[in-house]
Scaffold this motif. Structure first.
Motif, mmCIF file in Angstrom:
data_model
loop_
_atom_site.group_PDB
_atom_site.id
_atom_site.type_symbol
_atom_site.label_atom_id
_atom_site.label_comp_id
_atom_site.label_asym_id
_atom_site.label_seq_id
_atom_site.Cartn_x
_atom_site.Cartn_y
_atom_site.Cartn_z
ATOM 1 N N ARG A 1 3.092 5.819 -5.917
ATOM 2 C CA ARG A 1 3.172 5.706 -7.364
ATOM 3 C C ARG A 1 2.640 6.662 -7.776
ATOM 4 O O ARG A 1 2.557 6.836 -8.687
ATOM 5 C CB ARG A 1 3.513 4.469 -8.170
ATOM 6 C CG ARG A 1 3.934 3.694 -7.664
ATOM 7 C CD ARG A 1 4.464 2.035 -8.327
ATOM 8 N NE ARG A 1 3.584 1.469 -7.876
ATOM 9 C CZ ARG A 1 4.061 0.076 -7.292
ATOM 10 N NH1 ARG A 1 5.092 0.037 -6.835
ATOM 11 N NH2 ARG A 1 2.987 -0.339 -6.835
ATOM 12 N N GLN A 2 1.554 6.805 -7.328
ATOM 13 C CA GLN A 2 0.356 7.685 -7.016
ATOM 14 C C GLN A 2 0.734 9.212 -7.033
ATOM 15 O O GLN A 2 -0.516 10.180 -7.450
ATOM 16 C CB GLN A 2 -1.081 7.418 -6.527
ATOM 17 C CG GLN A 2 -1.309 5.896 -7.082
ATOM 18 C CD GLN A 2 -2.626 5.154 -6.036
ATOM 19 O OE1 GLN A 2 -3.251 6.655 -5.168
ATOM 20 N NE2 GLN A 2 -3.801 4.224 -6.610
ATOM 21 N N SER B 1 0.843 -1.366 -0.029
ATOM 22 C CA SER B 1 -0.175 0.430 0.103
ATOM 23 C C SER B 1 0.514 1.422 0.233
ATOM 24 O O SER B 1 0.596 2.444 -0.885
ATOM 25 C CB SER B 1 -0.573 -0.009 1.334
ATOM 26 O OG SER B 1 -0.193 -0.121 2.178
ATOM 27 N N ARG C 1 2.070 1.366 -3.539
ATOM 28 C CA ARG C 1 1.406 2.053 -4.281
ATOM 29 C C ARG C 1 1.298 3.865 -4.029
ATOM 30 O O ARG C 1 0.661 4.288 -5.234
ATOM 31 C CB ARG C 1 -0.129 1.141 -4.112
ATOM 32 C CG ARG C 1 -1.629 1.849 -4.948
ATOM 33 C CD ARG C 1 -2.499 0.823 -4.744
ATOM 34 N NE ARG C 1 -2.547 0.998 -3.234
ATOM 35 C CZ ARG C 1 -2.607 -0.006 -2.663
ATOM 36 N NH1 ARG C 1 -2.551 -1.378 -3.500
ATOM 37 N NH2 ARG C 1 -3.173 -0.437 -1.099
#
Length: 163
Positions: free
Chosen positions: A161-162, A155, A158
């Motif tokens: 990366r966002q 998480s 992620r």
């Protein structure tokens, strides 16, 4: 900020708390007030006073010619030197010395975790619990031969990366 508790779960929690405090202190751009610096120094010293003997014991339980033990013992020697170092005059000198002690808190905490098998997420600095999803993370570093990459929560990776 408390030192490291005797229980493994307490040690992991105290390690995360000490790391968070050390990271916060190291990231300060402006000079903190003298009382703030003194409070952080006291907490960092208590943490190292508890962690150093534990890491020394853990390193002693590993074969002394193994790299993790050698590196941990070198970090302990450096932490002791930093704890004994004289500060330069003035608030800036005190802050610089306490920053070095904070760096040792991070290093000794990492060695504690490595020698006990505990892994912390390199992005959020929270322990990766057994059964939690994680992925390897090198953070752009070139790894030494026979070393493993760090780990991050899936998480956290992620979210990064966002961003």
């Amino acid at each position: 900020m408390n030192g490291v508790d005797a229980k493994p779960d307490g040690a992991a929690l105290a390690s995360v708390t000490a790391r968070a405090a050390a990271v916060w202190f190291l990231e300060q751009k402006a000079l903190p007030r003298h009382g703030t610096v003194r409070a952080f120094e006291d907490g960092f010293r208590r943490t190292l006073d508890s962690l150093i003997p534990r890491v020394q014991e853990l390193a002693g339980a590993v074969l002394t010619d193994e790299v993790p033990a050698k590196v941990a013992l070198a970090a302990l020697a450096e932490a002791r030197q930093r704890l004994d170092a004289r500060e330069a005059p003035g608030l800036r000198g005190k802050v610089e010395r306490v920053k070095k002690i904070a760096e040792s808190v991070l290093a000794v905490s990492d060695h504690h975790d490595a020698l006990t098998g505990l892994r912390a997420c390199l992005l959020c600095d929270k322990p990766i619990q057994p059964g939690e999803d994680w992925e390897p993370f090198e953070g752009g570093r070139v790894l030494a031969e026979d070393s493993e990459p760090g780990r991050v929560h899936v998480s956290c990776a992620r979210d990064r990366r966002q961003a």
